[in-house]
Design a protein around this motif. Structure first.
Motif, short mmCIF file in Angstrom:
data_model
loop_
_atom_site.label_atom_id
_atom_site.label_comp_id
_atom_site.label_asym_id
_atom_site.label_seq_id
_atom_site.Cartn_x
_atom_site.Cartn_y
_atom_site.Cartn_z
N ASN A 239 0.83 -1.21 0.00
CA ASN A 239 0.00 0.00 0.00
C ASN A 239 0.86 1.26 0.00
OD1 ASN A 239 -1.97 -1.88 0.19
ND2 ASN A 239 -2.58 -1.40 2.28
N CYS A 240 1.95 1.23 0.78
CA CYS A 240 2.77 2.44 0.91
C CYS A 240 3.65 2.65 -0.32
CB CYS A 240 3.61 2.40 2.17
SG CYS A 240 4.67 0.94 2.31
N SER A 241 3.96 1.59 -1.08
CA SER A 241 4.82 1.77 -2.24
C SER A 241 4.03 1.94 -3.54
CB SER A 241 5.79 0.58 -2.38
OG SER A 241 5.10 -0.62 -2.65
N PRO B 220 -0.68 -4.71 3.05
CA PRO B 220 0.16 -3.96 3.99
C PRO B 220 1.58 -4.49 4.01
CG PRO B 220 -1.82 -4.85 5.07
CD PRO B 220 -1.72 -5.50 3.72
N CYS B 221 2.54 -3.60 4.15
CA CYS B 221 3.94 -4.03 4.19
C CYS B 221 4.26 -4.68 5.53
CB CYS B 221 4.86 -2.84 3.93
SG CYS B 221 4.94 -1.64 5.28
N THR B 222 5.47 -5.21 5.66
CA THR B 222 5.85 -5.95 6.87
C THR B 222 6.34 -5.04 7.99
OG1 THR B 222 8.02 -6.27 5.88
CG2 THR B 222 6.43 -8.07 5.64
N THR C 269 5.48 -0.32 11.81
CA THR C 269 5.44 1.10 12.17
C THR C 269 5.05 1.97 10.98
OG1 THR C 269 7.78 1.49 11.69
CG2 THR C 269 7.23 0.77 13.93
N CYS C 270 4.82 1.35 9.82
CA CYS C 270 4.42 2.11 8.64
C CYS C 270 2.97 2.56 8.81
CB CYS C 270 4.58 1.24 7.38
SG CYS C 270 3.87 2.01 5.92
N LYS C 271 2.77 3.87 8.86
CA LYS C 271 1.43 4.40 9.15
C LYS C 271 0.51 4.30 7.94
CE LYS C 271 2.25 7.10 13.19
NZ LYS C 271 3.69 7.46 13.20
N ILE C 272 1.07 4.20 6.74
CA ILE C 272 0.22 4.08 5.55
C ILE C 272 -0.42 2.70 5.51
CG2 ILE C 272 0.20 4.10 3.01
CD1 ILE C 272 2.63 6.09 3.24
N CYS C 273 0.38 1.67 5.78
CA CYS C 273 -0.12 0.29 5.68
C CYS C 273 -0.82 -0.17 6.95
CB CYS C 273 1.04 -0.66 5.39
SG CYS C 273 1.75 -0.38 3.78
N HIS C 274 -0.49 0.44 8.07
CA HIS C 274 -1.00 -0.07 9.35
C HIS C 274 -1.70 1.04 10.12
CE1 HIS C 274 1.32 -3.75 8.67
NE2 HIS C 274 2.24 -2.94 8.19
#
Ligand SMILES: [Zn+2]
Length: 147
Positions: A99-101, A124-126, A129-134
């Protein structure tokens, strides 16, 4: 670019007897020691690298990493992808996107640097702490409900 780090990386590769090749004049592809048809593109080391899988009818790019956050959003990632396009000008180049990329890959697709984005579903990425995916993750679980 840090010459010492590059020298170290090249020494290590030589010790491991890794095969380093260029495609279409673009240098810096190393045969991955464990994965079949997989090459690590270190053209932008130590700032960025990624893997590519060379399949019979297409090229998949994955594991794009831009190491220092100061180097993100200043074009290193897109420079790296444009070099891969120059290495494989006529190939169908594709990616799966988190999602973030996805905005980055949409831009690369518009510019013709990649041919397609394979997944159109949410992924969602792994990095938790990524706020875009999580973004649904409760970040402040200890907050007092009475304040
Ligand atoms: Zn993410």
């Amino acid at each position: 670019m840090n010459i010492k780090i590059i020298k170290k990386v090249i020494e290590k590769a030589t010790q491991n007897r890794q095969e380093i090749v260029s495609f279409n004049g673009i240098a810096g592809f190393w045969k991955h020691p464990r994965h079949e048809n997989c090459w690590v593109f270190n053209g932008k080391m130590p700032i960025a690298n990624c893997w590519i899988f060379i399949n019979p009818n297409n090229i998949q790019i994955l594991n794009v990493m831009v190491y220092n956050s100061e180097n993100r959003k200043c074009g290193i990632g897109s420079q790296m992808i444009s070099e891969i396009r120059r290495a494989f000008p006529d190939s169908h180049i594709w990616v799966d996107s988190w999602n973030c990329s996805r905005p980055f890959w949409e831009k690369m697709k518009q510019r013709g640097m990649i041919s397609s984005i394979a997944n159109d579903y949410s992924w969602p990425c792994t990095n938790t702490t990524c706020k875009i995916c999580h973004k649904d993750r409760p970040l402040d679980t200890r907050r007092c409900i009475f304040d």
